[in-house]
Scaffold this active site. Structure first.
Site, PDB file in Angstrom:
ATOM      1  N   CYS A  83       0.693  -1.204   0.045  1.00 37.21           N
ATOM      2  CA  CYS A  83       0.026  -0.021   0.014  1.00 37.21           C
ATOM      3  C   CYS A  83       0.794   1.348  -0.067  1.00 37.21           C
ATOM      4  CB  CYS A  83      -1.052   0.102   1.060  1.00 37.21           C
ATOM      5  SG  CYS A  83      -2.104  -1.367   1.071  1.00 37.21           S
ATOM      6  N   HIS A 347      -9.066   3.621  -2.436  1.00 41.14           N
ATOM      7  CA  HIS A 347      -7.720   3.119  -2.244  1.00 41.14           C
ATOM      8  C   HIS A 347      -7.268   2.204  -3.271  1.00 41.14           C
ATOM      9  CE1 HIS A 347      -4.142   1.792  -0.317  1.00 41.14           C
ATOM     10  NE2 HIS A 347      -4.587   0.770   0.330  1.00 41.14           N
TER      11      HIS A 347
END
Length: 398
Positions: A83, A347
């Site tokens: 991430c 995201h």
């Protein structure tokens, strides 16, 4: 011999629910990359290196993504740091510039994802093979392993520990999500623009107690891009007036502190984030007291609270009270996640860190429209990936 680095241009697609738009990753990369180049007032022919971040596409997807911008033969680097991939691509771009290797670098990040929760990152569901197997092992020893999405288990258990240690309430966790959903209503690039009350967030479907669906970041499609230039290049091209300085930046990975305590709070990265923040403050000469606006990695509501503590915004255990006080929204001490954050903006893993920086650049230039933080001059971006990597970037506008 190092030189100062500046962000001359940014670009970002709208973040969208997977499969809601008929586009491929190279389409979104071209859209974001073209925006960033146009914003900087440069062409792809000026770019000398291109780090490209993504997690779920095939090897060398970075090359295919930038071929729509130009076929100039410059080096393209494929970056995957979970991430934290987008911020890692930015860090590479900054290092190329500050190290004197290139005067103009394009950092690009994108993701085309599948619907549904993220898996554990292990082939065939064998978590022993996962890059975060050690993290899962610590969690399982303390809390067991259940059937809910594994990443949600890690963060949900971190939330339980915080509640048990410090008296943090479910309402305080929900207040994080309510704030970020409220902020995203002003962001046309956000995946969601719906506003929810704290009660509505608490009443949503539970993903892993105490986290409900509205406290969890969604899977998303999208791309973001940043043009990083040297001080010399900015001066020669007349870019300095709109450019934003990268005042300090640091990346850290897991140390023994992530695992020694047996706590999910540490496993999900608070020690990494704290170390990265400290190093970025030292590099920039700035502190959290100088920061006006923050984009941080709220993959789950608890991670925003943990990051408040890691960044030095409050003492350990006081973050629930901090968000409840209004200190992290408009009219408070800082505005955190004016974009809506990961929870509401979306995201797409490879794009997230660069999208955070795009939002901060717009804020520091005074170009954020209805989201504008009045008088913002210093911004902080925090991007974290399990496995692990934490990147903290401080931006400053003269």
């Amino acid at each position: 011999m190092s030189t100062r680095s500046y962000i001359a241009g940014v670009g970002m697609t709208r973040f969208e629910k997977p499969e809601s738009r008929d586009w491929q990753y190279w389409d979104m990369a071209r859209e974001a990359g073209s925006q960033a180049l146009a914003d900087a007032g440069v062409s792809y022919q000026d770019v000398r290196q291109v780090p490209v971040g993504y997690c779920f596409q095939s090897s060398a997807a970075g090359q295919r993504a930038v071929y729509g911008l130009g076929l100039t033969g410059v080096p393209v680097y494929n970056v995957n740091n979970n991430c934290a991939t987008g911020a890692t691509a930015l860090m590479m771009a900054r290092q190329f510039v500050e190290g004197g290797l290139s005067d103009c670098v394009l950092a690009l990040g994108f993701e085309k994802m599948r619907k549904g929760a993220l898996g554990g990152g292990a082939d065939g569901g064998d978590f022993a093979l996962s890059p975060v197997a050690r993290h899962y092992g610590v969690m399982a020893a303390a809390h067991g392993f259940e059937k809910s999405p594994p990443t949600a288990q890690l963060f949900g258990n971190a939330a339980r520990e915080h509640m048990e240690r410090h008296g943090t309430t479910e309402a305080q966790l929900a207040a994080v999500a309510a704030k970020n959903h409220r902020h995203s209503a002003r962001n046309p690039r956000a995946q969601f623009q719906d506003v929810y009350t704290t009660d509505e967030i608490l009443d949503a479907r539970t993903v892993h107690r105490p986290l409900t669906k509205l406290q969890c970041s969604p899977t998303s499609d999208g791309a973001a891009a940043v043009v990083v230039v040297s001080e010399r290049f900015a001066a020669e091209r007349g870019l300095r007036e709109r450019a934003v300085e990268i005042a300090g930046q640091a990346m850290t990975t897991d140390t023994a502190d992530s695992f020694a305590s047996g706590s999910c709070i540490d496993v999900v990265g608070r020690p990494m984030s704290r170390a990265a923040a400290r190093q970025a403050y030292d590099a920039s000469g700035l502190g959290i007291e100088d920061v006006d606006v923050i984009e941080l990695h709220d993959c789950f509501s608890i991670n925003e609270l943990l990051t408040y503590e890691a960044l030095g915004m409050c003492a350990d255990g006081e973050s629930g009270e901090l968000v409840e006080s209004g200190a992290t929204t408009y009219g408070g001490r800082w505005v955190v996640n004016p974009s809506g954050g990961l929870i509401s903006k979306g995201h797409p893993l490879g794009a997230t860190g660069l999208a955070q920086v795009a939002e901060l650049v717009w804020q520091l230039r005074g170009e954020a429209g209805e989201r504008q933080v009045t008088g913002a001059r210093v911004g902080l971006a925090h991007n974290i990936g399990l496995g692990g990597a934490a990147v903290v970037t401080l931006l400053r506008k003269d």
